[in-house]
Design an enzyme around this catalytic site. Structure first.
Site, PDB file in Angstrom:
ATOM      1  N   HIS A   1      -1.023   8.170   8.630  1.00  0.00           N
ATOM      2  CA  HIS A   1       0.414   8.379   8.780  1.00  0.00           C
ATOM      3  C   HIS A   1       1.083   8.356   7.403  1.00  0.00           C
ATOM      4  O   HIS A   1       0.593   7.687   6.477  1.00  0.00           O
ATOM      5  CB  HIS A   1       0.996   7.273   9.670  1.00  0.00           C
ATOM      6  N   PRO A   2       2.201   9.063   7.218  1.00  0.00           N
ATOM      7  CA  PRO A   2       2.816   9.148   5.884  1.00  0.00           C
ATOM      8  C   PRO A   2       3.171   7.826   5.218  1.00  0.00           C
ATOM      9  O   PRO A   2       3.182   7.760   3.983  1.00  0.00           O
ATOM     10  CB  PRO A   2       4.072   9.992   6.132  1.00  0.00           C
ATOM     11  N   VAL A   3       3.454   6.757   5.977  1.00  0.00           N
ATOM     12  CA  VAL A   3       3.764   5.492   5.305  1.00  0.00           C
ATOM     13  C   VAL A   3       2.511   4.738   4.885  1.00  0.00           C
ATOM     14  O   VAL A   3       2.603   3.742   4.169  1.00  0.00           O
ATOM     15  CB  VAL A   3       4.654   4.569   6.170  1.00  0.00           C
ATOM     16  N   LYS A   4       1.333   5.198   5.333  1.00  0.00           N
ATOM     17  CA  LYS A   4       0.091   4.556   4.939  1.00  0.00           C
ATOM     18  C   LYS A   4      -0.315   5.014   3.538  1.00  0.00           C
ATOM     19  O   LYS A   4       0.280   5.907   2.944  1.00  0.00           O
ATOM     20  CB  LYS A   4      -1.011   4.872   5.949  1.00  0.00           C
ATOM     21  N   THR A   5      -1.374   4.419   2.999  1.00  0.00           N
ATOM     22  CA  THR A   5      -1.780   4.708   1.619  1.00  0.00           C
ATOM     23  C   THR A   5      -2.198   6.152   1.438  1.00  0.00           C
ATOM     24  O   THR A   5      -1.874   6.791   0.428  1.00  0.00           O
ATOM     25  CB  THR A   5      -2.917   3.752   1.211  1.00  0.00           C
TER      26      THR A   5
END
Length: 402
Positions: A189-193
C-alpha cells in the site's frame, strides 16, 4: 493556528522518475496483467527478502487470505491474532470459517509476546491451527519466543509483516526469509515502505504452499495434473491448448504488471528507504528526549522491543491525554491546524462491534492501554529533518498550552 508550510501526512509514497519509467514501459508493452513483470517482481522480492518463494497478489488482505487458505484453515480451527492490528489479520481467517482468539499485547509496543500468546492458548482451550503475530509499526515481535510457544502448541505461524519489510530478526535474517514463520505476508500500500499502488506478497520456504497460493489467486485454475482426461487431451495425447480445470473455488487476487513494475522499481530503493526511516525515527527519539521532564511525562515515543532491527513503518507516541487536559480528537485537530497529519493504529479488534457481539467483552489490558495513548505521527521517506522538529515542536506547544 494555521500553517503556510506543506501539509505533513502520517504516511506518503516516494515516487521518482525510474518508477514512472517502469510503469510507462509496461503501459507500452503487450502485457498489462499476467505478464512477465509479475514473474520479475516475485523473483526480485524473493532475492530481497532471502525467501525461497514469493507469491504476489492484489493487496495485503489478499496475502493473508491466501496464506490462511494455503494452510487449510477452516471451520473447527482457531487462529490467534493480536488485538492491536488491522482488520484483515483476523477477518481473512474468519471468512474461511475459523474462530478468532484475540491475544493481548505489550502496552508500550503493541506486540504480541510469548506470555500473551500462552494466555490466548489457554483461553482457546484447543483447536489452535495458526498463530499470526504482527510486526507492529515495523518492530518485530520476538519470533524466537513466540515461535517456540506456537510450535509446542502444534500451530502454524503466519507472520503479518505488512509493516516490516526491510527489517531483520535477532539472527540478522531479513523479515520474510522464512526463518521462523511458515508464511510471511506483506503489503505494498502507498503508506508502506514499498508502494505498488495496491499489492501484497506472501513468502515461504514451502513450494507446495506457494503453488496452492498461486492457484487460489487465479480462480483455482490449473493447466496441469488434469482429472478429466477425456476433456483434457486431444487424440494424439497432447493436452488441448485451451484447456484448464478448476481445482477448487477461488478468487481473482492477481497483481497486474502495472503494479508489479512499480513495486520492482521501488524495491531497488528498499535499503535507502529503510535507512531514511530509521534516521527519521532516531531524530524523533532525540527530539523527544530533549523535551522538559513535565512534557515528557505527557508524551513519549512508544516502547522498543529490543528484538531484531526495525524497519519503521509508523512512528507512534504515547500520550497521557488526561494529564494533557485534551482528548485525542482535539489533539489531532490541533495538529491538523498546524499542517500536521496523524492517525491511530489501531482500534483493538476485541473492541470492534462485530467481534464484541460474538466474543463478549474481553479484558485485554495491554491492548486497551496502547489504544488509550497511541498516536501515529508523520513518517515517510521524503520528510526533511526539520519536518521532524516541526512535529515535535507542535506537540511541545500543545503540552505547554500554546
Amino acid at each position: 493556528m494555521s500553517s503556510d508550510r506543506p501539509f505533513l501526512p502520517y504516511g506518503r509514497q516516494s515516487i521518482d522518475d525510474a518508477d514512472v519509467d517502469a510503469v510507462v514501459a509496461v503501459l507500452r508493452s503487450d502485457w498489462l496483467t499476467t505478464g512477465p513483470a509479475v514473474d520479475a517482481f516475485e523473483a526480485a522480492f524473493a532475492t530481497a527478502t532471502g525467501a525461497p518463494h514469493a507469491v504476489c497478489c492484489a493487496n495485503g488482505t489478499a496475502a493473508l487470505h491466501m496464506a490462511y487458505h494455503a494452510l487449510g484453515i477452516g471451520p473447527g480451527d482457531n487462529v490467534i491474532v493480536p488485538s492491536v492490528t488491522f482488520l484483515a489479520t483476523a477477518s481473512t481467517a474468519h471468512l474461511l470459517g475459523a474462530g478468532i482468539v484475540f491475544a493481548d499485547v505489550d502496552p508500550d509496543t503493541a506486540l504480541m509476546t510469548a506470555e500473551t500468546l500462552k494466555a490466548a492458548l489457554d483461553r482457546a482451550g484447543g483447536g489452535v491451527a495458526a498463530v499470526a503475530p504482527v510486526h507492529m509499526a515495523g518492530q518485530m515481535a520476538d519470533m524466537d519466543a513466540i515461535g517456540a510457544v506456537a510450535r509446542d502448541a502444534g500451530a502454524y505461524i503466519v507472520e503479518d509483516a505488512c509493516h516490516a519489510i526491510g527489517g531483520r530478526d535477532a539472527a540478522g535474517r531479513q523479515v520474510g526469509s522464512a526463518g521462523t514463520g511458515d508464511l510471511m505476508t506483506f503489503s505494498l500500500h502507498p503508506v508502506k515502505t514499498i508502494a505498488a499502488g495496491e499489492g501484497g506478497v506472501v513468502t515461504t520456504a514451502d513450494g507446495a504452499l506457494a503453488e496452492r497460493m498461486r492457484l487460489f489467486r487465479n480462480h483455482g485454475m490449473s493447466r496441469t495434473g488434469f482429472a478429466a482426461a477425456d476433456q483434457a487431451f486431444a487424440a494424439d495425447g497432447a493436452a488441448n491448448p485451451w484447456y484448464y480445470e478448476m481445482t477448487e473455488p477461488a478468487l481473482n487476487y492477481r497483481l497486474s504488471d502495472i503494479h508489479a513494475a512499480l513495486a520492482t522499481s521501488q524495491l531497488t530503493r528498499l535499503p535507502s528507504f529503510v535507512e531514511r526511516r530509521q534516521a527519521l525515527a532516531t531524530r524523533y527519539d532525540a527530539a523527544f528526549a530533549s523535551l522538559p521532564a513535565h512534557v515528557s511525562a505527557m508524551v513519549r515515543p512508544s516502547g522498543r522491543s529490543g528484538y531484531g532491527i526495525p524497519a519503521w513503518h509508523l512512528y507512534v507516541v504515547l500520550i497521557d491525554f488526561e494529564a494533557l487536559g485534551r482528548d485525542r480528537a482535539d489533539v489531532m485537530r490541533a495538529l491538523g491546524s498546524r499542517g500536521i497529519g496523524s492517525q491511530v493504529h489501531y482500534l483493538p479488534l476485541h473492541r470492534q462491534p462485530y467481534f464484541r457481539q460474538r466474543h463478549g467483552a474481553l479484558d485485554l489490558p495491554g491492548a486497551d492501554a496502547w489504544y488509550a495513548r497511541a498516536l501515529s505521527l508523520p513518517l515517510f521517506v521524503d520528510m526533511q529533518d526539520d519536518d521532524v522538529d516541526r512535529v515535535v515542536e507542535a506537540l511541545h506547544d500543545l503540552c505547554e498550552g500554546r
